[in-house]
Write an enzyme that holds these catalytic residues in place. Sequence first.
Site, PDB file in Angstrom:
ATOM      1  N   ASP A  10       0.865  -1.198  -0.071  1.00 29.67           N
ATOM      2  CA  ASP A  10      -0.101  -0.006  -0.015  1.00 29.67           C
ATOM      3  C   ASP A  10       0.966   1.268  -0.040  1.00 29.67           C
ATOM      4  O   ASP A  10       2.264   1.270   0.282  1.00 29.67           O
ATOM      5  CB  ASP A  10      -0.749   0.041   1.294  1.00 29.67           C
ATOM      6  CG  ASP A  10      -1.647   1.187   1.261  1.00 29.67           C
ATOM      7  OD1 ASP A  10      -2.334   1.672   0.081  1.00 29.67           O
ATOM      8  OD2 ASP A  10      -1.767   1.899   2.548  1.00 29.67           O
ATOM      9  N   SER A  11       0.430   2.537  -0.114  1.00 29.66           N
ATOM     10  CA  SER A  11       1.075   3.657  -0.139  1.00 29.66           C
ATOM     11  C   SER A  11       1.503   3.862   1.463  1.00 29.66           C
ATOM     12  O   SER A  11       2.472   4.742   1.551  1.00 29.66           O
ATOM     13  CB  SER A  11       0.221   4.707  -0.475  1.00 29.66           C
ATOM     14  OG  SER A  11      -0.928   4.732   0.359  1.00 29.66           O
ATOM     15  N   CYS A  73      -4.594  -1.578  -1.832  1.00 31.68           N
ATOM     16  CA  CYS A  73      -4.582  -0.121  -1.945  1.00 31.68           C
ATOM     17  C   CYS A  73      -5.766  -0.086  -3.141  1.00 31.68           C
ATOM     18  O   CYS A  73      -5.578  -0.322  -4.439  1.00 31.68           O
ATOM     19  CB  CYS A  73      -3.422   0.562  -2.595  1.00 31.68           C
ATOM     20  SG  CYS A  73      -3.199   2.126  -3.095  1.00 31.68           S
ATOM     21  N   GLU A 152      -2.804   8.823   8.524  1.00 29.16           N
ATOM     22  CA  GLU A 152      -1.019   8.596   8.646  1.00 29.16           C
ATOM     23  C   GLU A 152      -0.578   9.525   9.844  1.00 29.16           C
ATOM     24  O   GLU A 152       0.233   9.061  10.235  1.00 29.16           O
ATOM     25  CB  GLU A 152      -0.431   9.111   7.362  1.00 29.16           C
ATOM     26  CG  GLU A 152      -0.790   8.316   6.199  1.00 29.16           C
ATOM     27  CD  GLU A 152      -0.148   7.013   5.946  1.00 29.16           C
ATOM     28  OE1 GLU A 152       1.009   6.738   6.478  1.00 29.16           O
ATOM     29  OE2 GLU A 152      -0.480   5.933   5.615  1.00 29.16           O
ATOM     30  N   CYS A 184     -11.057   3.009   0.253  1.00 26.19           N
ATOM     31  CA  CYS A 184      -9.564   3.178   0.640  1.00 26.19           C
ATOM     32  C   CYS A 184      -9.188   2.528   1.863  1.00 26.19           C
ATOM     33  O   CYS A 184     -10.011   2.445   2.705  1.00 26.19           O
ATOM     34  CB  CYS A 184      -9.366   4.748   0.649  1.00 26.19           C
ATOM     35  SG  CYS A 184      -7.778   5.004   1.405  1.00 26.19           S
ATOM     36  N   HIS A 186      -7.166   2.628   3.870  1.00 24.29           N
ATOM     37  CA  HIS A 186      -6.939   3.559   5.038  1.00 24.29           C
ATOM     38  C   HIS A 186      -8.222   3.665   5.879  1.00 24.29           C
ATOM     39  O   HIS A 186      -8.072   3.964   7.303  1.00 24.29           O
ATOM     40  CB  HIS A 186      -6.267   5.279   4.787  1.00 24.29           C
ATOM     41  CG  HIS A 186      -4.861   5.044   4.444  1.00 24.29           C
ATOM     42  ND1 HIS A 186      -4.463   4.423   3.346  1.00 24.29           N
ATOM     43  CD2 HIS A 186      -3.994   5.554   5.106  1.00 24.29           C
ATOM     44  CE1 HIS A 186      -3.144   4.673   3.459  1.00 24.29           C
ATOM     45  NE2 HIS A 186      -2.890   5.342   4.673  1.00 24.29           N
TER      46      HIS A 186
HETATM   47  N1  DGL Z   1      -4.678   3.390   1.023  1.00 27.83           N
HETATM   48  C1  DGL Z   1      -4.699   3.516  -0.375  1.00 27.83           C
HETATM   49  C2  DGL Z   1      -5.988   3.352  -1.038  1.00 27.83           C
HETATM   50  O1  DGL Z   1      -6.755   2.299  -0.661  1.00 27.83           O
HETATM   51  C3  DGL Z   1      -4.008   4.836  -0.742  1.00 27.83           C
HETATM   52  C4  DGL Z   1      -4.288   6.050  -0.114  1.00 27.83           C
HETATM   53  C5  DGL Z   1      -3.207   7.144  -0.648  1.00 27.83           C
HETATM   54  O2  DGL Z   1      -2.131   6.894  -0.384  1.00 27.83           O
HETATM   55  O3  DGL Z   1      -3.839   8.248  -0.925  1.00 27.83           O
HETATM   56  O4  DGL Z   1      -6.450   4.094  -1.814  1.00 27.83           O
END
Ligand code: DGL
Length: 267
Positions: A10-11, A73, A152, A184, A186
């Site tokens: 993931d990011s 992600c 984050e 997402c 997150h």
């Molecule tokens: N967690 C990621 C997603 O599911 C990326 C969030 C990001 O880096 O903007 O989209």
Amino acid sequence: MDNRPIGIFDSGVGGLTVTNHIIKRLSKENIVYFGDTARVPYGSKSKDTITKFAKQDIRFLLKHNVKAVVIACNTVSSNSISELKSEFDVPIFGVVKPGAEAAAEKTKNKNVGVIATAATIRSGAYEKEILKIDNSINVYSKACPLFVPLVEEGWLNEDITMLTAKKYISCLINKNIDTIVMGCTHYPLLKDCIKETVGCNVELVDPAYDTAVNLNNYLIKNNMLHDDSPKGENKFYVSDNTDTFNKICVQALGKSFNANIINIEEY
Ligand code: DGL
């Protein structure tokens, strides 16, 4: 039987919510996780940049001889999955299709909300996948770009997070949605704020659950499960500062792990 690890990326910390479901379902498997904390967020980047980053992330995981890659992600899954599948000779699993299937199955009044990063919403991937299953479903999408930096930062239950959730999500509540996709990885970390905002009559979909189910089914079908260990080993890597990562590990996985820093630009 295949005792190589599963690669997950993931990011940043978001993919830990997917990792949690995978560990629960596939507890014997070894896992190598990469969070690109130096370059988060991906959701505000262009498709080309997202794809370039994702290729580097997968090359890093392949160095660890992974037997499968999970794109934990939505931003990468919705923008780059076909290109990644055609470039790499390893089974690749995304989160968008499983999330879309779960939403289409859950909705009763056929009004579904999708909250995600700007890049995921711009791709239209959720809408396309949901309409493929049932084109009578109304899909209402909303980009929530401030959610990722809040996570984050570790601000999962702060007042500012609650206010941000209200500001973004109120337009979806007005559409009479009965289901909302946390599009997402997150966002499940903000589940409490999201739930409080949408109320108890709206079902929350976390695509991570169905992604873990898909992966499990694939490994069984292809005789690729790890059969040797009582409990898998988990290794975590990030591309920058480990502090928040280690802290969020406790929230997402229930225990702390120490991540190692690597230079992703080498891949
Ligand atoms: N967690 C990621 C997603 O599911 C990326 C969030 C990001 O880096 O903007 O989209």
